[in-house]
Enzyme design. Sequence first.
Site, short mmCIF file in Angstrom:
data_model
loop_
_atom_site.label_atom_id
_atom_site.label_comp_id
_atom_site.label_asym_id
_atom_site.label_seq_id
_atom_site.Cartn_x
_atom_site.Cartn_y
_atom_site.Cartn_z
N GLY A 137 0.82 -1.21 0.00
CA GLY A 137 0.00 0.00 0.00
C GLY A 137 0.85 1.25 0.00
N SER A 141 -4.41 -0.89 14.35
CA SER A 141 -5.24 0.30 14.53
C SER A 141 -5.78 0.33 15.96
CB SER A 141 -6.41 0.28 13.54
OG SER A 141 -7.41 1.21 13.91
N GLY A 169 1.62 4.51 3.84
CA GLY A 169 2.59 3.76 3.05
C GLY A 169 3.44 4.66 2.18
N GLY A 227 -1.13 7.63 1.49
CA GLY A 227 -1.27 7.65 2.94
C GLY A 227 -0.01 7.28 3.69
N TYR A 278 -13.82 -4.56 10.38
CA TYR A 278 -12.54 -3.86 10.39
C TYR A 278 -11.81 -4.08 11.71
CZ TYR A 278 -9.13 -0.06 10.27
OH TYR A 278 -7.96 0.67 10.31
#
Length: 312
Positions: free
Chosen positions: A22, A151, A28, A26, A176
């Site tokens: 990724g 997260s 990454g 963002g 998530y």
Amino acid sequence: MSTRWSSADIPDQTGRTVLVTGGNSGLGFHTCRLLAARGARVLLASRSPQRGHQARTEILQGLPEAQLETTDLDLADLASVRRCAEDLRTDLDRLDILVNNAGVMAIPRQETDQGFERQFGVNHLGHFALTGALLPLLLGTPGSRIVNVSSMAHRSGRMNFSDLHGQRKYSPFGAYAQSKLANLLFTLELQRRLESKGGVTICVSAHPGFAATNLQYAAAREKGSRFELLVMRILNALLSQSAGQGALPQLYAATATDVRGGDYIGPDGWMQMRGLPKKRRAKETAYDQEAAQALWRHSVEMTAEPFDQLQD
């Protein structure tokens, strides 16, 4: 450890090779940019070749001497994961850092190419399979690290082993949170197995706090919800830190000299929402060894990635 650690404290990475999933946007993107700036050979993995090349071009505009390459990787397709890993094993003689950064967040229920719920499939299973397939390279590189990006949402997550893919009941944020808890359980079980084999590779985890990235907006756009878009814009304006700041915990996890296997790095500010990198404590459910071993067994079965070098 210093409470004032910033990107200026990233050690020299000359001679080291890094893969960031990724990497086109963002957290990454900033991870790729900052590691390349410190001399690493950086492989920017992206699901979209076009976005990957755009990100590479943007970074090279500011760092024309950077050793920065792109590689195609769709974590929602295990065949793509295997192709990517095979290509890398052929092309590389070392892999010092693997940053499992890519993810999707709170989207309506979708499935991967192999029929897994997409958030669990991308955020956990894709990275599980990639890590296993790249393990020979990592184990052959002294001092290598695997960084799993989790997260704060893991705190509300629970592993529903009887319905991992939300076929009976699905909540976008619940799925998530489960996937982010899975990232932590995977980190600690992988670290346990690495230690039991006396490996030189360590596995650690990090989270960005509340960072302004396109993840929140992507979920709202997929739902077609103008209200959620508005709410996310307000929350980002009031509470978030930049994506560059949010990338610091994973950069710390990847490069700082005092990091140990199993560490969990997050922001040092209020409720871990923003601030500078600091070793943190995850929710107790993340340290459940029985759940971690159950997740490992399910993951091996679903991905057919046996982690041969780490079998008990």
